[in-house]
Design an enzyme around this catalytic site. Sequence first.
Site, PDB file in Angstrom:
ATOM      1  N   TYR A  81       0.822  -1.214   0.000  1.00 49.45           N
ATOM      2  CA  TYR A  81       0.000   0.000   0.000  1.00 49.45           C
ATOM      3  C   TYR A  81       0.854   1.261   0.000  1.00 49.45           C
ATOM      4  O   TYR A  81       0.415   2.303  -0.474  1.00 49.45           O
ATOM      5  CB  TYR A  81      -0.918   0.024   1.233  1.00 49.45           C
ATOM      6  CG  TYR A  81      -2.258  -0.633   1.033  1.00 49.45           C
ATOM      7  CD1 TYR A  81      -2.344  -1.959   0.631  1.00 49.45           C
ATOM      8  CD2 TYR A  81      -3.438   0.071   1.246  1.00 49.45           C
ATOM      9  CE1 TYR A  81      -3.572  -2.571   0.458  1.00 49.45           C
ATOM     10  CE2 TYR A  81      -4.674  -0.530   1.077  1.00 49.45           C
ATOM     11  CZ  TYR A  81      -4.735  -1.850   0.682  1.00 49.45           C
ATOM     12  OH  TYR A  81      -5.963  -2.439   0.513  1.00 49.45           O
ATOM     13  N   LYS A 134       2.953 -15.227   1.989  1.00 43.20           N
ATOM     14  CA  LYS A 134       3.272 -16.092   0.849  1.00 43.20           C
ATOM     15  C   LYS A 134       4.779 -16.320   0.858  1.00 43.20           C
ATOM     16  O   LYS A 134       5.493 -15.871  -0.048  1.00 43.20           O
ATOM     17  CB  LYS A 134       2.821 -15.433  -0.466  1.00 43.20           C
ATOM     18  CG  LYS A 134       1.318 -15.485  -0.721  1.00 43.20           C
ATOM     19  CD  LYS A 134       0.822 -16.822  -1.257  1.00 43.20           C
ATOM     20  CE  LYS A 134       1.260 -17.039  -2.700  1.00 43.20           C
ATOM     21  NZ  LYS A 134       0.807 -18.377  -3.187  1.00 43.20           N
ATOM     22  N   ASP A 143      -3.175 -17.857   0.077  1.00 46.54           N
ATOM     23  CA  ASP A 143      -4.190 -18.480  -0.788  1.00 46.54           C
ATOM     24  C   ASP A 143      -4.892 -19.613  -0.058  1.00 46.54           C
ATOM     25  O   ASP A 143      -6.115 -19.759  -0.103  1.00 46.54           O
ATOM     26  CB  ASP A 143      -3.564 -18.960  -2.112  1.00 46.54           C
ATOM     27  CG  ASP A 143      -2.318 -19.820  -1.924  1.00 46.54           C
ATOM     28  OD1 ASP A 143      -1.769 -19.862  -0.799  1.00 46.54           O
ATOM     29  OD2 ASP A 143      -1.887 -20.457  -2.905  1.00 46.54           O
ATOM     30  N   ASP A 146      -6.550  -7.010   3.692  1.00 45.53           N
ATOM     31  CA  ASP A 146      -7.670  -6.372   2.995  1.00 45.53           C
ATOM     32  C   ASP A 146      -8.563  -7.444   2.370  1.00 45.53           C
ATOM     33  O   ASP A 146      -9.776  -7.455   2.543  1.00 45.53           O
ATOM     34  CB  ASP A 146      -7.115  -5.425   1.916  1.00 45.53           C
ATOM     35  CG  ASP A 146      -8.222  -4.685   1.190  1.00 45.53           C
ATOM     36  OD1 ASP A 146      -9.161  -4.226   1.857  1.00 45.53           O
ATOM     37  OD2 ASP A 146      -8.144  -4.574  -0.047  1.00 45.53           O
ATOM     38  N   ASP A 195     -12.458  -9.067   3.894  1.00 45.40           N
ATOM     39  CA  ASP A 195     -13.713  -9.046   3.124  1.00 45.40           C
ATOM     40  C   ASP A 195     -14.319 -10.442   3.079  1.00 45.40           C
ATOM     41  O   ASP A 195     -15.531 -10.626   3.200  1.00 45.40           O
ATOM     42  CB  ASP A 195     -13.470  -8.579   1.679  1.00 45.40           C
ATOM     43  CG  ASP A 195     -13.754  -7.089   1.500  1.00 45.40           C
ATOM     44  OD1 ASP A 195     -13.531  -6.338   2.473  1.00 45.40           O
ATOM     45  OD2 ASP A 195     -14.184  -6.689   0.402  1.00 45.40           O
TER      46      ASP A 195
HETATM   47  C1  IPM Z   1     -10.535  -1.280   3.556  1.00 54.70           C
HETATM   48  C2  IPM Z   1     -10.766  -0.619   2.225  1.00 54.70           C
HETATM   49  C3  IPM Z   1      -9.601   0.333   1.953  1.00 54.70           C
HETATM   50  C4  IPM Z   1      -8.334  -0.475   1.844  1.00 54.70           C
HETATM   51  C5  IPM Z   1      -9.785   1.242   0.723  1.00 54.70           C
HETATM   52  C6  IPM Z   1     -11.069   2.034   0.801  1.00 54.70           C
HETATM   53  C7  IPM Z   1      -8.612   2.168   0.541  1.00 54.70           C
HETATM   54  O1  IPM Z   1     -10.911  -1.580   1.236  1.00 54.70           O
HETATM   55  O2  IPM Z   1     -10.386  -0.551   4.559  1.00 54.70           O
HETATM   56  O3  IPM Z   1     -10.558  -2.505   3.619  1.00 54.70           O
HETATM   57  O4  IPM Z   1      -8.016  -1.024   0.770  1.00 54.70           O
HETATM   58  O5  IPM Z   1      -7.638  -0.568   2.845  1.00 54.70           O
HETATM   59 MG    MG Z   2     -11.062  -3.595   1.954  1.00 56.29          MG
END
Ligand code: IPM
Ligand code: MG
Length: 366
Positions: free
Chosen positions: A141, A192, A224, A248, A252
């Site tokens: 990042y 990884k 993975d 990240d 999710d």
């Molecule tokens: C998160 C989001 C952010 C990230 C974006 C909005 C920059 O996806 O906080 O998970 O990638 O960190």
């Molecule tokens: Mg995210």
Amino acid sequence: MAPSILLLPGDGIGPEVMNEVRRVLDWYARTRGLEFDIDEDFVGGASIDVHGVPVTDAVVTKAKAADAVLLGACGGPRWDDLPFEQKPERGLLRLRKELGLFANLRPALVFDALVDASSLKPNLVTGLDIMIVRELTGGVYFGEPRGISELGNGQRRGINTQVYDTHEIVRIGRVAFELAQKRGKKLCSVEKANVMESGVLWREEMNLLAEDYPDVELSHMYADNCAMQLVRQPKQFDVIVTDNLFGDLLSDCAAMLTGSLGMLPSASLGESDAYGGRKALYEPVHGSAPDIAGRGHANPLAMLLSLAMMLRYSFDEPAEAALLEGAIERVLSAGKRTRDLMAPDCTEVSTSEMGEAITVELAAAQ
Ligand code: IPM
Ligand code: MG
């Protein structure tokens, strides 16, 4: 003096879910004497519209001075065509970096009432309680070099750099080991190492750290495989520690196990200072959801669970946090659902009706 909090509602559904934070904070001030000095400002597209930048220096200064920051969401199609450095998300990334918020805690907890909302079979997710600890200020990042360059032959090159120094791995590792000590005493470190040197270093440093935490059982997994195991047998995990990008993606994935992305809160914490305080920003894991913004369909629970995390981690009010979490649990058990969680025999409520139901439940519980 009351502790100070800065609200940054941001874009899309951010302002709607932040309204419910205000409602609940009002309730705490009125009925529990829990007062905060509340300020509000712009971030993301909202800031671009007013100031031309995704976050102003003044807001960064305010965020640094506040005892805690609560953020809604950043981004939306209206700002998608802006140059990279001016995009709404840059505001959030700048806040994370300048406040030194290296430790991102993303708990994925399945409420009993929502077991059927998960995309996995009930037996796989009932009682699920995972904590993902994501490194938040390093890795790909922020790594240099980065950018897009012209190669001169009609070709261009896009570059990002995955880079981790020992101290960055050690400090996130310590946060994760300490959390594991307070939970199920199991820590899974994810990278990884089979293809990336940064992963090899990550693994070596975690192994060294493990010597300081003999009561925690450390394991390692490739990212993975971890994604696969999260949807195969999620209850094998207690605490997961991983880098910025894998964190990240995996958070999710874990969010969906809980029934909806609208359920996952997060805390982003900095280093503890000499007075035992630490910079902190709390935000839902979900984004700005521009497709449903402004219609009252947004689920405010990830935002409100982030508020509960704030009470617990920044203000040492575990009983007040538990009160809020309990109210959320009971409202869900009573069958009240925002659209993302709707199921047969449940009652659909709007964003504000959900917030209202929670304050009613809070009042009934005390
Ligand atoms: C998160 C989001 C952010 C990230 C974006 C909005 C920059 O996806 O906080 O998970 O990638 O960190
Ligand atoms: Mg995210």
